[in-house]
Design a protein around this motif. Structure first.
Motif, PDB file in Angstrom:
ATOM      1  N   GLU A  15       0.826  -1.210   0.000  1.00  0.00           N
ATOM      2  CA  GLU A  15       0.000   0.000   0.000  1.00  0.00           C
ATOM      3  C   GLU A  15       0.859   1.259   0.000  1.00  0.00           C
ATOM      4  O   GLU A  15       0.510   2.260  -0.637  1.00  0.00           O
ATOM      5  CB  GLU A  15      -0.929  -0.022   1.215  1.00  0.00           C
ATOM      6  N   LEU A  16       1.993   1.219   0.692  1.00  0.00           N
ATOM      7  CA  LEU A  16       2.896   2.372   0.689  1.00  0.00           C
ATOM      8  C   LEU A  16       3.488   2.629  -0.696  1.00  0.00           C
ATOM      9  O   LEU A  16       3.808   3.768  -1.048  1.00  0.00           O
ATOM     10  CB  LEU A  16       4.022   2.163   1.702  1.00  0.00           C
ATOM     11  N   LYS A  17       3.614   1.578  -1.483  1.00  0.00           N
ATOM     12  CA  LYS A  17       4.167   1.713  -2.833  1.00  0.00           C
ATOM     13  C   LYS A  17       3.092   2.005  -3.887  1.00  0.00           C
ATOM     14  O   LYS A  17       3.369   1.967  -5.081  1.00  0.00           O
ATOM     15  CB  LYS A  17       4.919   0.432  -3.210  1.00  0.00           C
ATOM     16  N   GLY A  18       1.870   2.246  -3.444  1.00  0.00           N
ATOM     17  CA  GLY A  18       0.810   2.600  -4.385  1.00  0.00           C
ATOM     18  C   GLY A  18       0.222   1.428  -5.121  1.00  0.00           C
ATOM     19  O   GLY A  18      -0.219   1.571  -6.269  1.00  0.00           O
ATOM     20  N   TYR A  19       0.182   0.260  -4.474  1.00  0.00           N
ATOM     21  CA  TYR A  19      -0.319  -0.933  -5.158  1.00  0.00           C
ATOM     22  C   TYR A  19      -1.794  -0.788  -5.522  1.00  0.00           C
ATOM     23  O   TYR A  19      -2.211  -1.214  -6.607  1.00  0.00           O
ATOM     24  CB  TYR A  19      -0.101  -2.159  -4.272  1.00  0.00           C
ATOM     25  N   ARG A  20      -2.595  -0.190  -4.661  1.00  0.00           N
ATOM     26  CA  ARG A  20      -4.037  -0.082  -4.923  1.00  0.00           C
ATOM     27  C   ARG A  20      -4.309   0.751  -6.175  1.00  0.00           C
ATOM     28  O   ARG A  20      -5.192   0.420  -6.974  1.00  0.00           O
ATOM     29  CB  ARG A  20      -4.728   0.537  -3.717  1.00  0.00           C
ATOM     30  N   TYR A  21      -3.556   1.807  -6.364  1.00  0.00           N
ATOM     31  CA  TYR A  21      -3.762   2.628  -7.547  1.00  0.00           C
ATOM     32  C   TYR A  21      -3.340   1.877  -8.811  1.00  0.00           C
ATOM     33  O   TYR A  21      -4.020   1.929  -9.834  1.00  0.00           O
ATOM     34  CB  TYR A  21      -2.956   3.924  -7.414  1.00  0.00           C
ATOM     35  N   ALA A  22      -2.205   1.200  -8.730  1.00  0.00           N
ATOM     36  CA  ALA A  22      -1.721   0.457  -9.900  1.00  0.00           C
ATOM     37  C   ALA A  22      -2.672  -0.672 -10.274  1.00  0.00           C
ATOM     38  O   ALA A  22      -2.846  -0.998 -11.457  1.00  0.00           O
ATOM     39  CB  ALA A  22      -0.327  -0.096  -9.630  1.00  0.00           C
ATOM     40  N   ALA A  23      -3.309  -1.288  -9.286  1.00  0.00           N
ATOM     41  CA  ALA A  23      -4.196  -2.413  -9.564  1.00  0.00           C
ATOM     42  C   ALA A  23      -5.469  -1.985 -10.278  1.00  0.00           C
ATOM     43  O   ALA A  23      -6.092  -2.800 -10.973  1.00  0.00           O
ATOM     44  CB  ALA A  23      -4.558  -3.120  -8.258  1.00  0.00           C
ATOM     45  N   THR A  24      -5.862  -0.723 -10.121  1.00  0.00           N
ATOM     46  CA  THR A  24      -7.084  -0.250 -10.772  1.00  0.00           C
ATOM     47  C   THR A  24      -6.809   0.545 -12.047  1.00  0.00           C
ATOM     48  O   THR A  24      -7.759   0.966 -12.708  1.00  0.00           O
ATOM     49  CB  THR A  24      -7.877   0.637  -9.789  1.00  0.00           C
ATOM     50  N   ASP A  25      -5.563   0.760 -12.380  1.00  0.00           N
ATOM     51  CA  ASP A  25      -5.211   1.507 -13.583  1.00  0.00           C
ATOM     52  C   ASP A  25      -5.331   0.608 -14.810  1.00  0.00           C
ATOM     53  O   ASP A  25      -4.778  -0.500 -14.844  1.00  0.00           O
ATOM     54  CB  ASP A  25      -3.792   2.046 -13.458  1.00  0.00           C
ATOM     55  N   LYS A  26      -6.038   1.063 -15.843  1.00  0.00           N
ATOM     56  CA  LYS A  26      -6.275   0.239 -17.031  1.00  0.00           C
ATOM     57  C   LYS A  26      -4.993  -0.012 -17.821  1.00  0.00           C
ATOM     58  O   LYS A  26      -4.821  -1.081 -18.410  1.00  0.00           O
ATOM     59  CB  LYS A  26      -7.320   0.899 -17.913  1.00  0.00           C
ATOM     60  N   LYS A  27      -4.094   0.945 -17.843  1.00  0.00           N
ATOM     61  CA  LYS A  27      -2.842   0.752 -18.564  1.00  0.00           C
ATOM     62  C   LYS A  27      -1.983  -0.333 -17.908  1.00  0.00           C
ATOM     63  O   LYS A  27      -1.381  -1.165 -18.585  1.00  0.00           O
ATOM     64  CB  LYS A  27      -2.068   2.068 -18.631  1.00  0.00           C
ATOM     65  N   VAL A  28      -1.951  -0.304 -16.580  1.00  0.00           N
ATOM     66  CA  VAL A  28      -1.190  -1.326 -15.855  1.00  0.00           C
ATOM     67  C   VAL A  28      -1.821  -2.701 -16.069  1.00  0.00           C
ATOM     68  O   VAL A  28      -1.116  -3.698 -16.268  1.00  0.00           O
ATOM     69  CB  VAL A  28      -1.124  -0.977 -14.358  1.00  0.00           C
ATOM     70  N   LEU A  29      -3.151  -2.755 -16.039  1.00  0.00           N
ATOM     71  CA  LEU A  29      -3.843  -4.034 -16.248  1.00  0.00           C
ATOM     72  C   LEU A  29      -3.594  -4.574 -17.654  1.00  0.00           C
ATOM     73  O   LEU A  29      -3.360  -5.773 -17.837  1.00  0.00           O
ATOM     74  CB  LEU A  29      -5.337  -3.845 -16.015  1.00  0.00           C
ATOM     75  N   LYS A  30      -3.603  -3.704 -18.643  1.00  0.00           N
ATOM     76  CA  LYS A  30      -3.337  -4.123 -20.017  1.00  0.00           C
ATOM     77  C   LYS A  30      -1.916  -4.641 -20.167  1.00  0.00           C
ATOM     78  O   LYS A  30      -1.671  -5.656 -20.845  1.00  0.00           O
ATOM     79  CB  LYS A  30      -3.575  -2.953 -20.973  1.00  0.00           C
ATOM     80  N   LEU A  31      -0.970  -3.988 -19.535  1.00  0.00           N
ATOM     81  CA  LEU A  31       0.425  -4.436 -19.577  1.00  0.00           C
ATOM     82  C   LEU A  31       0.589  -5.767 -18.856  1.00  0.00           C
ATOM     83  O   LEU A  31       1.337  -6.647 -19.306  1.00  0.00           O
ATOM     84  CB  LEU A  31       1.322  -3.370 -18.941  1.00  0.00           C
TER      85      LEU A  31
END
Length: 279
Positions: free
Chosen positions: A227-243
């Protein structure tokens, strides 16, 4: 003969053996024909074999589907410990129902319905073992993500596999602490070996509660770091999910696997009619 068998059992009932079996099942099957397949195809394959057997009552069809799932489980190189637990769970339950039916006035005519139930449960169980024990944890979680499963579910699956080595290490430390504070029974005679096995099982059961507490502490630390590394934001980002899902590709191997499975199931459904026509 009995002493030799008891020595073999004593060699198997150890934390080192259990740890090796669990880790082998989680991380030792990356090069199998099942592990290299696309997880989306395997999940659809599992969905078929998890639902269809419950709507069938023909022993020949169920037996054919059971053979197919048994072959795929063998190809997936599942750890023997998992197969032993599967056999004990499925066939001991069936044997219990058969004994109970005889006790309440049944006869040998109950064998056929119990065989149908056993084949259904065994087929579904082997299909789940093939997919969830034969796939890499990351590929399995990615496949679930592609089908729209919640991110927390897919992450929990991958995290559970990764925490297995820590879990086994904690269990070993707790067992060692119990052994330092206690004294194991002598296992020279046959009765002593039986007491030694009972002592080992009792120690493992007593280690369960502190094991869960220690593992929960480590899991909380890991989640807080994510959570400190911003995992929640990355998990909901469409670009990250596509990658993350860009590595999923279905090709000739997946088509061959699906075609062979479909051909075998079609043959199983056609077998009763062919046998009836020949007779």
């Amino acid at each position: 003969m009995i002493e030799k068998l008891s020595e073999n059992v004593m060699d198997k009932v150890s934390i080192d053996f259990l740890r090796d079996q669990v880790l082998k099942n989680a991380y030792g099957n990356d090069d199998t024909p099942i592990a290299v397949l696309d997880p989306r195809v395997l999940l659809l394959w599992y969905l078929f074999f998890a639902l269809v057997p419950w709507f069938l009552d023909d022993i020949a069809i169920l037996l054919g589907m059971f053979i197919l799932t048994a072959v795929t489980t063998r190809i997936a190189r599942v750890a023997p410990l998992v197969l032993l637990i599967f056999a004990l769970g499925v066939f001991s339950q069936t044997g219990y129902l058969f004994v109970a039916s005889l006790f309440f006035g049944g006869d040998l005519s109950t064998v056929a319905p119990l065989l149908v139930l056993t084949l259904k449960v065994a087929t579904v169980s082997l299909a789940s073992i093939t997919v969830f024990s034969g796939l890499d944890p990351d590929k399995l979680s990615n496949g679930l993500l592609w089908f729209g499963c919640p991110e927390r579910l897919s992450f929990s699956i991958g995290f559970a596999y990764r925490i297995l080595p820590i879990l086994m290490e904690e269990l070993q430390n707790i067992l060692l602490s119990y052994r330092l504070r206690g004294r194991a029974p002598e296992h020279v005679t046959l009765a002593g070996k039986v007491r030694w096995i009972v002592y080992q099982i009792k120690t493992i059961v007593q280690s369960f509660y502190p094991l869960m507490l220690n593992t929960a502490k480590r899991s909380r630390t890991t989640v807080e770091a994510l959570e400190l590394k911003g995992y929640r934001y990355a998990a909901t980002d469409k670009k990250v999910l596509k990658l993350k899902l860009s590595s999923l590709r279905a090709g000739h191997r997946e088509a061959a696997f699906a075609a062979l499975s479909a051909a075998w199931v079609a043959l199983c459904f056609a077998a009763p009619g062919i046998l009836e026509a020949l007779s």
